[in-house]
Enzyme design. Structure first.
Site, PDB file in Angstrom:
ATOM      1  CE1 TYR A 105      13.345  31.186   4.676  1.00 39.40           C
ATOM      2  CE2 TYR A 105      13.597  28.815   4.403  1.00 39.40           C
ATOM      3  CZ  TYR A 105      13.337  30.058   3.867  1.00 39.40           C
ATOM      4  OH  TYR A 105      13.057  30.184   2.535  1.00 39.40           O
TER       5      TYR A 105
ATOM      6  CE  LYS B 196      -0.307  -0.390   5.032  1.00 43.93           C
ATOM      7  NZ  LYS B 196      -1.170  -0.776   6.170  1.00 43.93           N
TER       8      LYS B 196
HETATM    9  C1  LIG Z   1      -0.413  -1.861   6.784  1.00 37.08           C
HETATM   10  C2  LIG Z   1      -1.026  -3.140   7.184  1.00 37.08           C
HETATM   11  C3  LIG Z   1      -0.249  -4.288   7.366  1.00 37.08           C
HETATM   12  C4  LIG Z   1       1.274  -4.255   7.313  1.00 37.08           C
HETATM   13  O1  LIG Z   1       1.761  -3.676   8.496  1.00 37.08           O
HETATM   14  P1  LIG Z   1       3.345  -3.549   8.780  1.00 37.08           P
HETATM   15  O2  LIG Z   1       3.414  -3.038  10.172  1.00 37.08           O
HETATM   16  O3  LIG Z   1       3.861  -2.569   7.790  1.00 37.08           O
HETATM   17  O4  LIG Z   1       3.916  -4.891   8.601  1.00 37.08           O
HETATM   18  C5  LIG Z   1      -0.892  -5.483   7.621  1.00 37.08           C
HETATM   19  N1  LIG Z   1      -2.229  -5.535   7.739  1.00 37.08           N
HETATM   20  C6  LIG Z   1      -3.022  -4.448   7.606  1.00 37.08           C
HETATM   21  C7  LIG Z   1      -4.484  -4.575   7.765  1.00 37.08           C
HETATM   22  C8  LIG Z   1      -2.448  -3.216   7.344  1.00 37.08           C
HETATM   23  O5  LIG Z   1      -3.224  -2.136   7.251  1.00 37.08           O
END
Ligand SMILES: *Cc1c(COP(=O)(O)O)cnc(C)c1O
Length: 370
Positions: free
Chosen positions: A267, A47
């Protein structure tokens, strides 16, 4: 006529920040996940554009996973358009008939976590071929059916005409990165109890679960951050877990100059040169995803040296105290993070988590595959 709308970016002349993606690190980390859970199938979580590494390159490098998980329908569709035929799970599920039909047409799997989504699936027509994962709220209280409803929802989903194959069961862990807390043990027990007797495949583990909680390694595991070589734990780095960081974020030293004692840098004049000294500027700023709240003293790599950031991070530039790098010259490479400068350390200094830093690498930063 030349168009200014489609700038051609030659990476050969790139002076701004560049993210190098080591695809062999991604495959190494997937192998590490498999070795931890040899009995489980792996949904590689890609994702948020592969945690900032690039969706399609990650899908290609992680192509031997048993499937992918994404958080937006658009990402799932990009995977299908690019020809990926693996299982693709859309983690938040669908929210309208149109989305549901798109998901079915693309042969996606969807999470069903609410009564509204249950109704959408029940009202969908025949022959839709939707893969469904029933999400249980085992204690995180974000998404999912309450444990008391699970058996009834499972029964209804199994009867829904639009559902292809068997319904799978999943839950998400709220604090698997905290080994000393009881939360994960409570979630394990809750999930086990409310799904007892249901003939279905199960999925619990994110990266932290997979690494630290053997009991969460069920039929399917869902590692994300660890695939990128980054640790889900606050107290250790990915390298310390046998992972290889996949992203190195580079910039270039674009200026080296001498300043007088007492000169205010950047800055807001948040740092004063204690004596006459050499100050550098590197071509990376918060528009590239380098966190603006990085404090004075944050270390970046210049050549083989580690040098402290001084003054405020600006949009396109950071300023560096070059006293430790007397040989520094414009054109030299600066490393914001990577194997030598773990992103976990920068995240800790900036009071955030590496997930956020990776996801926020700016859209103007080219991702270059190594
Ligand atoms: C993002 C996500 C994962 C992966 O989590 P990590 O901590 O990056 O391994 C797994 N399951 C769901 C439902 C998620 O939203």
């Amino acid at each position: 006529m030349s168009s200014s709308l489609e700038p051609v970016q030659s990476t050969a002349t790139q002076t701004g920040a560049v993210a190098h993606i080591d695809t062999s690190a991604l495959t190494h980390n997937l192998a590490r996940a498999r070795a931890l859970a040899p009995e489980s199938r792996v949904l590689a979580v890609i994702k948020a554009d592969g945690y900032g590494h690039g969706l399609l390159p990650c899908a290609r490098a992680l192509g031997s996973a048993d499937g992918f998980a994404v958080a937006r329908m658009g990402e799932a569709q990009r995977l299908r358009s690019a020809g990926f035929s693996q299982r693709v799970l859309v983690l938040p599920g669908v929210f309208s008939v149109t989305e549901l039909e798109c998901a079915a047409a693309a042969r996606l799997d969807v999470v069903v976590h609410s009564h509204e989504q249950l109704q959408l699936v029940e009202q969908a027509g025949d022959g839709l071929q939707l893969g469904v994962w029933l999400k249980v709220d085992s204690g995180m209280h974000r998404l999912g059916f309450s444990p008391a409803d699970v058996k009834e929802v499972f029964r209804r989903l199994e009867q829904a005409r639009a559902v292809r194959g068997t319904v799978k069961l999943m839950t998400h862990l709220a604090d698997a990165d905290q080994r000393e807390l009881a939360g994960t043990r409570d979630q394990l027990r809750c999930f086990g109890e409310c799904t007892a007797g249901l003939a279905a495949e199960r999925s619990m583990a994110n990266s932290a679960g997979l690494l630290a909680w053997p009991g969460t390694r069920s039929d399917w595991v869902r590692p994300g951050i660890m695939l990128y070589g980054v640790s889900p734990f606050a107290d250790r780095t990915g390298s310390e877990l046998g992972l290889r960081p996949a992203m190195t974020l580079h910039a270039m030293l674009i200026s080296v100059k001498e300043v007088q004692a007492g000169s205010a840098i950047g800055y807001g004049a948040t740092w004063l040169a204690p004596h006459s000294m050499s100050v550098g500027a590197a071509s990376i700023g918060y528009a590239d995803g380098f966190p603006r709240n990085a404090p004075n003293g944050t270390l970046l790599g210049v050549g083989r040296q580690q040098v402290p950031l001084v003054g405020r991070v600006s949009m396109d530039t950071v300023t560096l105290d070059l006293r430790a790098a007397p040989g520094a010259r414009p054109g030299m490479r600066v490393t914001a993070w990577g194997e030598s400068n773990p992103v976990e350390n920068l995240a800790r200094q900036c009071r955030t988590i590496p997930y956020e830093l990776l996801c926020r690498v700016g859209s103007r930063v080219p991702r270059i595959l190594d």
